[in-house]
Design a protein around this motif. Structure first.
Motif, PDB file in Angstrom:
ATOM      1  N   GLN A 154       4.483  -2.822   6.845  1.00 13.88           N
ATOM      2  CA  GLN A 154       4.441  -3.775   5.740  1.00 13.88           C
ATOM      3  C   GLN A 154       5.251  -5.035   6.029  1.00 13.88           C
ATOM      4  OE1 GLN A 154       5.832  -1.117   2.662  1.00 13.88           O
ATOM      5  NE2 GLN A 154       3.762  -0.740   1.895  1.00 13.88           N
ATOM      6  N   GLU A 179       1.445  -2.182  -4.186  1.00 10.08           N
ATOM      7  CA  GLU A 179       0.850  -1.708  -2.936  1.00 10.08           C
ATOM      8  C   GLU A 179      -0.437  -2.466  -2.615  1.00 10.08           C
ATOM      9  OE1 GLU A 179       2.053   0.240  -5.336  1.00 10.08           O
ATOM     10  OE2 GLU A 179       3.842   0.835  -4.214  1.00 10.08           O
ATOM     11  N   GLU A 183      -1.205  -4.830   0.732  1.00 18.67           N
ATOM     12  CA  GLU A 183      -2.372  -4.638   1.598  1.00 18.67           C
ATOM     13  C   GLU A 183      -3.187  -5.924   1.730  1.00 18.67           C
ATOM     14  OE1 GLU A 183      -3.135  -2.089   3.583  1.00 18.67           O
ATOM     15  OE2 GLU A 183      -1.185  -1.306   2.934  1.00 18.67           O
ATOM     16  N   TRP A 187      -3.913  -7.975   5.135  1.00 21.76           N
ATOM     17  CA  TRP A 187      -5.275  -8.406   5.504  1.00 21.76           C
ATOM     18  C   TRP A 187      -5.237  -9.867   5.943  1.00 21.76           C
ATOM     19  CZ3 TRP A 187      -8.674 -12.225   4.474  1.00 21.76           C
ATOM     20  CH2 TRP A 187     -10.025 -12.018   4.815  1.00 21.76           C
TER      21      TRP A 187
END
Length: 225
Positions: A154, A179, A183, A187
């Motif tokens: 992360q 979360e 993500e 990306w």
């Protein structure tokens, strides 16, 4: 400070591998910086009357400073001071939910509510862009105290400069869970190119006008002001 240096060194190693994997990235990063400086400079000049009007409204509506300043994490975990128009009562971090903000938060002033809904409170971040602390587009900058909660994977979101707008911001923003937002940031980091930035900038305008993803549905780990 020692921890910050260690994190930065580790991320620099990851960054080198990241740049090797993505051919032509250096050229696109130059284009990104040129776009940042050009748009931020023009926007500040055009919006100067808006800056002055907002500053006056903030000053008259609530005691306290016009600008909200806070330490955030930039590229590779380096720290910088972020600028925003103050939207909450002075000293809000020491009242109620602390660093957490949410829809209906009583610490938000009436003027601040309007500024937040249309992201006008973030206009001073154009100066952060000119200084090189931030980019127009990139993951939203983290509070230093949030970093220990992130896994090594992360932390890859720190490989690029933080932005005023983000891929996650035009894909639900705070309507998403923490979360989900991480993500979406990852990306962006893994697929970033100059054209994606242009797409995000174009999509930001209708998102702002529709006031999408401004607040989390309940108080939960959102940054103050």
């Amino acid at each position: 400070m020692f921890t910050e240096v260690r994190i930065a060194d580790k991320l620099k190693e990851v960054e080198q591998a990241y740049l090797k994997q993505r051919k032509g990235m250096q050229v696109q990063l130059v284009l990104k910086r040129l776009l940042d400086v050009a748009i931020a400079s023009i926007a500040i000049l055009i919006l100067l009357p808006v800056f002055l009007a907002i500053a006056l409204l903030v000053r008259l509506s609530s005691p306290g400073p016009i600008l909200f300043r806070q330490e955030r994490l930039g590229k590779l975990g380096t720290t910088f001071t972020i600028y925003k128009f103050r939207t909450m009562v002075d000293g809000a971090v020491n009242i109620g939910a602390g660093l957490n903000t949410f829809k209906g938060d009583p610490r938000i002033t009436p003027v601040g509510k309007f500024l937040r809904e249309y992201h006008l409170d973030e206009l001073p971040q154009l100066f952060n862009v000119l200084k090189g602390d931030m980019s127009l587009v990139g993951p939203r900058p983290l509070l230093p105290l949030e970093l220990p909660k992130y896994s090594d994977r992360q932390k890859r979101r720190l490989l690029v400069s933080p932005g005023i707008t983000a891929w996650e911001a035009v894909n639900g923003g705070l309507d998403n869970t923490r979360e989900q937002r991480i993500e979406l940031d990852l990306w962006y980091v893994d697929r970033w190119n100059f054209w994606i930035d242009l797409l995000i900038l174009a999509r930001t305008i209708p998102v702002v006008l529709r006031k999408e993803g401004v607040y989390a549905k309940a108080p939960s780990s959102q940054t103050s002001d």
